[in-house]
Design a protein around this motif. Structure first.
Motif, PDB file in Angstrom:
ATOM      1  N   UNK A 244     -14.260   2.483  -5.839  1.00 39.90           N
ATOM      2  CA  UNK A 244     -13.955   1.408  -4.877  1.00 39.90           C
ATOM      3  C   UNK A 244     -12.834   0.480  -5.340  1.00 39.90           C
ATOM      4  N   UNK A 245     -12.775   0.205  -6.657  1.00 41.70           N
ATOM      5  CA  UNK A 245     -11.719  -0.678  -7.155  1.00 41.70           C
ATOM      6  C   UNK A 245     -10.354  -0.024  -6.992  1.00 41.70           C
ATOM      7  N   UNK A 246     -10.265   1.268  -7.348  1.00 41.34           N
ATOM      8  CA  UNK A 246      -9.000   2.000  -7.196  1.00 41.34           C
ATOM      9  C   UNK A 246      -8.586   2.053  -5.730  1.00 41.34           C
ATOM     10  N   UNK A 247      -9.545   2.254  -4.835  1.00 45.60           N
ATOM     11  CA  UNK A 247      -9.236   2.310  -3.405  1.00 45.60           C
ATOM     12  C   UNK A 247      -8.733   0.967  -2.903  1.00 45.60           C
ATOM     13  N   UNK A 248      -9.341  -0.117  -3.401  1.00 37.11           N
ATOM     14  CA  UNK A 248      -8.913  -1.442  -2.959  1.00 37.11           C
ATOM     15  C   UNK A 248      -7.480  -1.728  -3.391  1.00 37.11           C
ATOM     16  N   UNK A 249      -7.179  -1.536  -4.675  1.00 38.07           N
ATOM     17  CA  UNK A 249      -5.842  -1.856  -5.163  1.00 38.07           C
ATOM     18  C   UNK A 249      -4.796  -0.875  -4.635  1.00 38.07           C
ATOM     19  N   UNK A 250      -5.220   0.341  -4.269  1.00 38.85           N
ATOM     20  CA  UNK A 250      -4.277   1.294  -3.677  1.00 38.85           C
ATOM     21  C   UNK A 250      -3.722   0.758  -2.362  1.00 38.85           C
ATOM     22  N   UNK A 251      -4.556   0.049  -1.623  1.00 39.54           N
ATOM     23  CA  UNK A 251      -4.117  -0.483  -0.336  1.00 39.54           C
ATOM     24  C   UNK A 251      -3.397  -1.804  -0.415  1.00 39.54           C
ATOM     25  N   UNK A 252      -3.285  -2.377  -1.621  1.00 42.13           N
ATOM     26  CA  UNK A 252      -2.614  -3.677  -1.766  1.00 42.13           C
ATOM     27  C   UNK A 252      -1.097  -3.498  -1.811  1.00 42.13           C
ATOM     28  N   UNK A 253      -0.353  -4.451  -1.272  1.00 42.07           N
ATOM     29  CA  UNK A 253       1.117  -4.380  -1.384  1.00 42.07           C
ATOM     30  C   UNK A 253       1.547  -4.701  -2.804  1.00 42.07           C
ATOM     31  N   UNK A 254       2.805  -4.419  -3.125  1.00 41.30           N
ATOM     32  CA  UNK A 254       3.328  -4.774  -4.440  1.00 41.30           C
ATOM     33  C   UNK A 254       3.701  -6.243  -4.519  1.00 41.30           C
ATOM     34  N   UNK A 255       4.000  -6.834  -3.374  1.00 46.50           N
ATOM     35  CA  UNK A 255       4.269  -8.263  -3.310  1.00 46.50           C
ATOM     36  C   UNK A 255       3.309  -8.877  -2.299  1.00 46.50           C
ATOM     37  N   UNK A 256       2.649  -9.937  -2.692  1.00 47.76           N
ATOM     38  CA  UNK A 256       1.621 -10.531  -1.835  1.00 47.76           C
ATOM     39  C   UNK A 256       2.184 -11.055  -0.528  1.00 47.76           C
ATOM     40  N   UNK A 257       3.466 -11.378  -0.512  1.00 45.14           N
ATOM     41  CA  UNK A 257       4.057 -11.990   0.680  1.00 45.14           C
ATOM     42  C   UNK A 257       5.024 -11.063   1.414  1.00 45.14           C
ATOM     43  N   UNK A 258       5.122  -9.805   1.001  1.00 43.64           N
ATOM     44  CA  UNK A 258       6.114  -8.929   1.611  1.00 43.64           C
ATOM     45  C   UNK A 258       5.783  -8.633   3.067  1.00 43.64           C
ATOM     46  N   UNK A 259       6.817  -8.363   3.855  1.00 44.94           N
ATOM     47  CA  UNK A 259       6.662  -8.038   5.263  1.00 44.94           C
ATOM     48  C   UNK A 259       6.118  -6.624   5.382  1.00 44.94           C
ATOM     49  N   UNK A 260       5.060  -6.462   6.165  1.00 41.92           N
ATOM     50  CA  UNK A 260       4.483  -5.140   6.383  1.00 41.92           C
ATOM     51  C   UNK A 260       5.353  -4.365   7.366  1.00 41.92           C
ATOM     52  N   UNK A 261       5.617  -3.098   7.049  1.00 44.09           N
ATOM     53  CA  UNK A 261       6.420  -2.269   7.935  1.00 44.09           C
ATOM     54  C   UNK A 261       5.624  -1.911   9.182  1.00 44.09           C
ATOM     55  N   UNK A 262       6.337  -1.459  10.201  1.00 35.79           N
ATOM     56  CA  UNK A 262       5.681  -1.000  11.421  1.00 35.79           C
ATOM     57  C   UNK A 262       4.723   0.137  11.087  1.00 35.79           C
ATOM     58  N   UNK A 263       3.500   0.017  11.574  1.00 33.83           N
ATOM     59  CA  UNK A 263       2.505   1.041  11.297  1.00 33.83           C
ATOM     60  C   UNK A 263       1.611   0.722  10.124  1.00 33.83           C
ATOM     61  N   UNK A 264       1.883  -0.388   9.411  1.00 33.33           N
ATOM     62  CA  UNK A 264       1.054  -0.793   8.281  1.00 33.33           C
ATOM     63  C   UNK A 264       0.695  -2.264   8.423  1.00 33.33           C
ATOM     64  N   UNK A 265      -0.361  -2.661   7.777  1.00 28.79           N
ATOM     65  CA  UNK A 265      -0.770  -4.056   7.770  1.00 28.79           C
ATOM     66  C   UNK A 265      -1.572  -4.319   6.503  1.00 28.79           C
ATOM     67  N   UNK A 266      -1.584  -5.572   6.067  1.00 27.20           N
ATOM     68  CA  UNK A 266      -2.314  -5.961   4.872  1.00 27.20           C
ATOM     69  C   UNK A 266      -3.237  -7.120   5.215  1.00 27.20           C
ATOM     70  N   UNK A 267      -4.460  -7.044   4.736  1.00 26.11           N
ATOM     71  CA  UNK A 267      -5.401  -8.135   4.940  1.00 26.11           C
ATOM     72  C   UNK A 267      -5.120  -9.245   3.933  1.00 26.11           C
ATOM     73  N   UNK A 268      -5.726 -10.403   4.176  1.00 24.14           N
ATOM     74  CA  UNK A 268      -5.568 -11.528   3.241  1.00 24.14           C
ATOM     75  C   UNK A 268      -6.089 -11.152   1.863  1.00 24.14           C
ATOM     76  N   UNK A 269      -7.205 -10.433   1.830  1.00 24.54           N
ATOM     77  CA  UNK A 269      -7.795 -10.040   0.553  1.00 24.54           C
ATOM     78  C   UNK A 269      -6.883  -9.074  -0.198  1.00 24.54           C
ATOM     79  N   UNK A 270      -6.218  -8.179   0.534  1.00 30.31           N
ATOM     80  CA  UNK A 270      -5.294  -7.242  -0.111  1.00 30.31           C
ATOM     81  C   UNK A 270      -4.094  -7.975  -0.697  1.00 30.31           C
TER      82      UNK A 270
END
Length: 395
Positions: A244-270
């Motif tokens: 579960x930890x690997x799955x969570x961090x896999x979905x996190x962006x490399x920059x917390x504030x980066x713009x998500x591309x079309x077709x992707x999104x990041x939650x606040x927790x990610x």
């Protein structure tokens, strides 16, 4: 296996291509080519939600028309049509609205990106495997594929694009390499200037501290640009047995504030996860860099003591372990947050949209901002090092 044909009309002058398997007359709803019998034709490709995940693309063209026939892999049976399929049987419309918009974005990305590849005279087989897989999965927009071919025109970029880490960062920011050069290039000057600003008359007396700080900074500068830099995720899917930890961090962006591309999104927790993950990495980088820097300084001091006996009374051994841990904590907290904000908010969300068409001016402004940030970081480190007790003011 259901297949859909998508027709595009081109306006390229002088285009001479083989006859199209798609009849362009509106009242004909069939394909004439024997390779694609009885295929439904989708002419409004960006509005339809009837696509299935594409496993392959067959390209053929007419003089003013391009046909893309995509094959979906829904398993056995071919009676489900384009929107039916045999994947779950009896499924209703319950999830259509929820997943339809996401699938439409992926379909749009996939079709437009493949079209960019076709216009470039290339095939997916000639692209890096991770990029080709991302295009086929609809995970990246056409603008990323376009940027890849633009970067390939430069020998240096073409060489760097062979490496996955550089590829992900250059596709997200074509000024990434310039920012690395800025950060490392101004590192020595700004670090030394900040050291002098804080130490003033004690600058020469504390030269061993200065040298240790500058060496640590130069080693760390590259990673401070590398880790928080926005990226285009081209990573392969996780293994089925991932925790579960690997799955969570896999979905996190490399920059917390980066713009998500079309077709992707990041939650606040990610996005919080991006800060935590980069903080852990920067702690390791900072501690390692400090071990190298303070170790080298310690060696130089001992050599000078052996040569110059008068220097022995003035010099003070640098605490290697405590300084290294303190620097790791500093980078994990202060440097991590400052560079996340710099790359994700100031540069990507503010400066790049404003100066997108003026690359030279954008580079100059980024240079000024990064120089100021580096100088600020040096001031903060001196105060922090004195506060935690790893460096003391010498009288």
């Amino acid at each position: 296996m259901p297949v859909a044909a998508v027709c595009f009309h081109l306006s390229a002058p002088g285009l001479r291509l083989p006859p199209s398997p798609c009849d362009h007359r509106p009242h004909h709803r069939h394909l004439r080519h024997s390779l694609f019998p009885n295929l439904p034709i989708i002419t409004h490709t960006l509005q339809t939600n009837s696509f299935l995940p594409f496993s392959s693309a067959h390209l053929s063209s007419g003089r003013n028309q391009l046909t893309l026939a995509f094959a979906g892999g829904d398993g056995e049976g071919g009676n489900g049509g384009v929107s039916g399929g045999g994947g779950g049987g009896g499924g209703g419309d319950g999830n259509d609205d929820e997943g339809g918009e996401e699938e439409n974005r992926k379909d749009k990305n996939r079709i437009e990106s493949i079209w960019v590849v076709v216009k470039a005279g290339r095939t997916l087989n000639t692209l890096p495997s991770d990029l080709a897989a991302a295009i086929q999965a609809g995970r990246i927009p056409a603008s990323i594929a376009t940027r890849y071919f633009e970067l390939e025109k430069s020998f240096i970029f073409r060489w760097l694009l062979q490496f996955g880490g550089f590829r992900e960062r250059l596709l997200a920011d074509d000024l990434f390499l310039a920012k690395v050069a800025m950060e490392c290039g101004v590192g020595i000057f700004t670090k030394t200037a900040a050291e002098y600003e804080r130490r003033r008359e004690n600058f020469t007396k504390e030269l061993d501290f200065v040298l240790a700080d500058v060496v640590m900074a130069i080693i760390a500068d590259f990673m401070l640009v590398w880790l928080p830099a926005p990226t285009v995720s081209l990573r392969p899917p996780l293994a089925l047995g991932a925790g579960p930890i690997a799955k969570f961090f896999y979905g996190c962006p490399d920059n917390a504030f980066q713009v998500a591309m079309a077709g992707t999104s990041y939650s606040f927790l990610q996005r919080i996860g991006a800060i935590v993950r980069n903080g852990a990495k920067l702690f390791v980088v900072g501690t390692s860099a400090s071990l190298v820097g303070t170790g080298a300084t310690h060696l130089l001091i001992n050599l000078r003591k052996a040569i110059d006996k008068s220097f022995a009374g003035e010099a003070e051994d640098v605490p290697i372990i405590s300084t290294s841990v303190a620097y790791g904590v500093y980078m994990a907290v202060s440097s991590n947050l400052r560079y996340q904000v710099l790359a994700g908010i100031i540069e990507q969300r503010m400066l790049e949209p404003l100066l997108h068409q003026q690359k030279l001016l954008l580079s100059a402004v980024c240079f000024a901002v990064r120089t100021g940030n580096t100088f600020l970081g040096s001031l903060l480190w001196v105060d922090y090092a004195r506060w935690v007790g790893v460096q003391k003011i010498r009288e």
